[in-house]
Structure formats: C-alpha cells, structure tokens
Design an enzyme around this catalytic site. Structure first.
Site, PDB file in Angstrom:
ATOM      1  N   SER A 128      43.708  39.778  38.535  1.00  0.00           N
ATOM      2  CA  SER A 128      43.758  38.782  39.474  1.00  0.00           C
ATOM      3  C   SER A 128      44.733  37.869  39.182  1.00  0.00           C
ATOM      4  CB  SER A 128      42.782  38.542  40.236  1.00  0.00           C
ATOM      5  OG  SER A 128      42.793  37.540  41.020  1.00  0.00           O
ATOM      6  N   LYS A 182      36.768  43.774  41.081  1.00  0.00           N
ATOM      7  CA  LYS A 182      37.936  43.244  41.544  1.00  0.00           C
ATOM      8  C   LYS A 182      38.161  43.428  43.173  1.00  0.00           C
ATOM      9  CE  LYS A 182      42.231  41.490  41.856  1.00  0.00           C
ATOM     10  NZ  LYS A 182      43.173  42.273  42.494  1.00  0.00           N
ATOM     11  N   HIS A 185      36.019  40.706  44.222  1.00  0.00           N
ATOM     12  CA  HIS A 185      36.716  39.514  44.252  1.00  0.00           C
ATOM     13  C   HIS A 185      37.843  39.202  45.442  1.00  0.00           C
ATOM     14  CE1 HIS A 185      40.640  37.432  43.333  1.00  0.00           C
ATOM     15  NE2 HIS A 185      39.884  36.742  42.505  1.00  0.00           N
ATOM     16  N   ASN A 186      38.468  40.384  45.967  1.00  0.00           N
ATOM     17  CA  ASN A 186      39.393  40.261  46.694  1.00  0.00           C
ATOM     18  C   ASN A 186      38.834  40.155  48.314  1.00  0.00           C
ATOM     19  OD1 ASN A 186      41.375  40.933  44.624  1.00  0.00           O
ATOM     20  ND2 ASN A 186      42.523  42.179  46.000  1.00  0.00           N
ATOM     21  N   GLU A 189      37.873  36.865  48.219  1.00  0.00           N
ATOM     22  CA  GLU A 189      39.217  35.966  48.885  1.00  0.00           C
ATOM     23  C   GLU A 189      39.518  35.804  50.187  1.00  0.00           C
ATOM     24  OE1 GLU A 189      42.291  37.092  46.062  1.00  0.00           O
ATOM     25  OE2 GLU A 189      43.658  37.541  47.852  1.00  0.00           O
TER      26      GLU A 189
END
Ligand code: NBP
Length: 474
Positions: A128, A182, A185-186, A189
C-alpha cells in the site's frame, strides 16, 4: 553473482518498487511483457542502482540468485495467473514468487496451494502507498509460509516505510492472510474517504463554506486527533485551483466515484463472515449511487427535499468530532472483520501488528493508528476497539456533536450514509437489549424457526395457529 531479487511487471507500481529496491543497494533484475517499459526504466533511472534488464522471462529467471525471489507486479486477475504459468517451468523447488498486486485473497489461496504442489513458495503480498509509497517506502503485508518470508524479509523490511525505527512490514500469516488484510485496508480506506467526503458535503451544503475555506478547515483538523495522510491531502485537493477556469478544481471534477473492487470484496467477505462493516459497505454503495449520474440529474428535478435551512452554531467543530467518532467505528468494524477472517481461515493474524505497519507508507496512515496499536498492547484479545477505554471515551465525548451533525443532515436533506450508519452501529452495539426478540418472534410465527428465552435454556416454539401455548423445540 546474480540479482538478489527480480521484479516483473514494470507499470507504475512495479517500476517504482524496483527503483526502491535498487536504491537500497539490492541488485535487482527487471522484466516486463512489453520491452518498452523495461527500456524506459533503465534509460530514466538505470543509474539509481544495480539493475539487470531482461528482455525475455527466461533471461529474467536466469539473472537471479537462488532461491530465486520474484516479485510479480502485474494487473490483478488473469495476468497474475499468466505470469505464474510462464514462470513455473523455469523455476526450481524452494524458489519464491511474491505477488505484490491487489489480488483477491481467494485467488491467492488457490495459487499458493497450486504452487506448493510444484515445491514453489508463494507470498501473496499487499503493498500500500500508491506509486509514491512504492518508491519511497510502502506498507508491506506479506502472507504465505513463514519459511518463504525469511529469505525476503531483509529486502522487504528495508524497502518499507519506517516509523520510529520500526519497518512497516511484517509477516501477516499463512495462506491468503496478506492479501486479505490489504483488501480490508482498502475497505477501511473507502470508509475513511467517504466520511471525509460527507464532512466536505456538510461543510458545503449545510454550512455554506467554499472549497478554499474547507481546505483551511481540514488543514487545522490535521493538527489534532484526525492527523492523517487522507486529511492532509484533502486540504491540498480542496485548495487547488483549476488553471482552465480559475475555479476550485473540486468544483469542476465530475461527481462520479470509480472503484476497482477491493471495497466491494471487503463488504462481500464481511457479509459471508457475518461481521457488520456498515461504514465500509455504505462507502461502496455511495460510490455506486454517485455513478448513476443520469438518474440523479432526473431525480433532482422531481424529488423534493426539505425546506432550506441553516446549520446550527458550532457546526464546523461538530462535524470534526462526528468525523472522528465515525472513523473510530469504521476502524473498529474493519479490525473486527480481520479478526473474524483470521479465525475462519486459521491465520493467527495479530491486529496490533497491522496497526503498527499501517502507521507509515500506506494510504490510511494516521496518528490514530498509534492509538489502535496501544489498545491492542493493552489488550491483545480485544474483540472490538469500542471496548477499549481510549476509544469508548473518544466516542462518548463526541456523541453530542455526532448526533447534532446527523440530525442536521437529516433536517437539511444532506446524505450522510457513513456518518449515520456509524452512529446507528454505535447505538446498536452499546445496547444490552435490542429489538431482535421481535424478529425471532416473527420468524417463529411464520416459519417455526424457534426462539430462545431469557429465563430458561433451550429452544422453544409457540403454537401460533393452535392454542398459542409454548412447546419445547429441543
Ligand atoms: P496495472 O495494474 O496497470 O498493470 C499493468 C502491468 O500488468 C503492466 O506491466 C502490463 O504489462 C502487465 N500485464 C498485463 Br495488464 N497483462 C499481462 C500479462 N498477461 N502478462 C504479463 N504482464 C501483463 O499496473 P500498476 O498500476 O502498476 O499496478 C500493479 C498492481 O499493483 C495491481 O495489482 C494494482 O492493483 C496494485 N496496486 C496499485 C496501486 C496504484 O496506486 N496504482 C497501489 C497499490 C497496489 P504491459 O506493459 O506489457 O502491458
């Protein structure tokens, strides 16, 4: 002596990652399907380190020391399978393929299992930080066999962002764990950006501020608890003037948000795991609604809203507090989802490690991540961040402002799906007793699905269409 590591796929991410590796002193072989990208990299940046350019995949593999360490940085999906298919016949047992793209975690699980049959190691690795992160230090989330991580650990921890002397890279867990976190995480986000967009909308539509004024507001907010990369760049984007029109750039950008899928995957997985990640899911829906521009234009001429009104006193500060409280909920939900996935797939992911490696390099890097790290240090088994003293105090202190903002949004007809969903989640989560008893009663009425009682063990069914008496269903 060959190259210690290779990177194949030299679009923006692969190219910058290869440069980062070379700049840190590791000899790196580079390859791309179309040779032009390889040539461009060497022409523009060949003097930054020890690069070995390869025209063919055979040349590329031959340039590598053993065990061969190969970073695949191509478009997620079929291209990853295509590249792996080309590599497999050229590799030997113990070689390591690192997929650094945004691959779907179920694909990573499949690829890891398939490659293990060939005696090859596979590390599904989340990276990232966008192109700048890839070049200057990303947050790196490697997943796969621990013994496959060890030979690449020195390189990955060196090229990662560093915060307080700690690299933003750690082995996340086996199997698809790296790509899962990940993805999550996105997803977080997505929620973070949606909350910021709602704050911007409220300050525009309810408080009547201009884009440059809101840019200044965000700049101030970035000096407090909200300090983060996304708040910082929000002030930069809102403060930017369009050269062609002289207007704020944000006012001439089409209001349709695109998505590449990681937010949707996060929501899908959360639904399957039964974890309520309402802020992330609302963020995905909000992007979908934004893309229905034609329908919205028609609806704007037909569907009435409330009478015009003004925001109450102290509204700007209230929006800041509501943003913080909603953000706490979004992260609490995202971290709960990762815990649930870790249990489901037996990954043993440590949430404190995630908070640690997301403090730098990545898009959601924030002062706030330190607070999350501390919460897991206090209580490693914490089931939900809202149960930690720091976060429960933070949302309790913000709740007056939070309610005022959501109330005002409803009164003035400003849509705040993520603010509202976060507040509703908070109110649902903090209640010892909710209305699900009625849902169980209804389910028992029409489907004999049974219910449990608060005062006795066992399952029960009421004979609704007979005499209304209750029978044991065990
Ligand atoms: P892209 O996702 O745009 O992919 C382009 C690369 O894939 C090129 O090198 C292209 O080769 C290669 N490729 C394709 Br398309 N099909 C191929 C095939 N069948 N065989 C071999 N190579 C093939 O690149 P990117 O934006 O650098 O992203 C790379 C990965 O990193 C993606 O998974 C992305 O989601 C992820 N990611 C991106 C960002 C970001 O900020 N962009 C951030 C974090 C993660 P060619 O040059 O020959 O066409």
């Amino acid at each position: 002596m060959g190259s210690e590591i290779g990177v194949t796929g030299l679009a923006v991410m692969g190219q910058n990652l290869a440069r980062n590796i070379a700049r840190r002193g590791f000899p790196v072989a580079v390859h791309n399907r179309s040779e032009s990208r390889t040539k461009h990299l060497i022409e523009q940046h060949g003097d930054e380190g020890d690069f070995t350019p390869a025209t063919t995949i055979e040349e590329f593999v031959a340039a590598l020391d053993r065990p061969r360490r190969i970073v695949v940085m191509v478009k997620a999906g079929k291209p990853v399978d295509a590249v792996i298919g080309e590599l497999v016949p050229l590799l030997d047992k113990g070689d390591i393929i690192i997929d650094g793209g945004n691959s779907y975690f179920e694909d990573t699980r499949r690829r890891g299992a398939e490659l293990a049959e060939h005696g090859l190691h596979f590390l599904g690795t989340g990276v990232s930080g966008g192109e700048e992160g890839a070049l200057l230090g990303p947050s790196i989330m490697p997943g796969g066999p621990k013994d496959a991580y060890e030979p690449v650990e020195a390189i990955l921890t060196t090229i990662a962002a560093q915060v307080d002397g700690t690299p933003c890279c750690a082995h996340i867990g086996p199997d698809g764990a790296g790509h899962y976190v990940k993805m999550a995480h996105n997803g977080i986000e997505y929620a973070d950006m949606q909350l910021i967009a709602e704050a911007y909308d409220l300050l525009t539509s309810a408080a009547g501020l201009s884009a440059p004024e809101i840019a200044q507001t965000f700049e101030q907010w970035n000096e407090g608890d909200l300090e983060s990369f996304l708040i910082e760049i929000t002030s930069k984007v809102l403060g930017h003037t369009d050269a062609a029109t002289g207007k704020p750039l944000v006012d001439v950008i089409l209001d349709q948000a695109e998505q590449k899928g990681t937010g949707r995957w996060t929501a899908q997985s959360a639904l399957e795991l039964g974890v309520p990640v309402t802020a992330i899911t609302e963020a995905v829906y909000a992007r979908a609604l934004s893309s229905r521009k034609d329908q919205r234009v028609r609806a704007s001429k037909i569907l009435p809203g409330p009478a015009a009104g003004t925001a109450p006193e102290g509204f700007v500060d209230a929006v800041r507090d509501a943003l913080y409280a909603s953000k706490v909920v979004a992260y609490a939900q995202g971290f709960e989802q990762m815990r649930a996935a870790s249990e489901e797939y037996d990954w043993n992911v440590d949430p404190g490690t995630l908070a640690t490696i997301w403090r730098g390099g990545c898009i959601i890097r924030a002062r706030f991540l330190d607070r999350i790290k501390e919460a897991y240090e206090r209580s490693p088994e914490l089931p939900n961040l809202l149960l930690d003293d720091y976060f429960s105090d933070a949302v309790a202190n913000a709740q007056g402002a939070w309610r005022k903002v959501v109330r005002t949004a409803v009164d003035l007809g400003v849509p705040t799906p993520a603010f509202s969903a976060s507040l509703a989640y908070y109110d649902g989560f903090r209640r010892e007793r909710g209305p699900a008893s009625l849902i169980q009663g209804l389910r028992d009425y029409f489907g004999a699905h049974t219910y449990r009682r608060v005062d006795r063990d066992g399952a029960f069914h009421t004979l609704w269409s007979e005499d209304g008496s209750e029978v044991s269903a065990d």
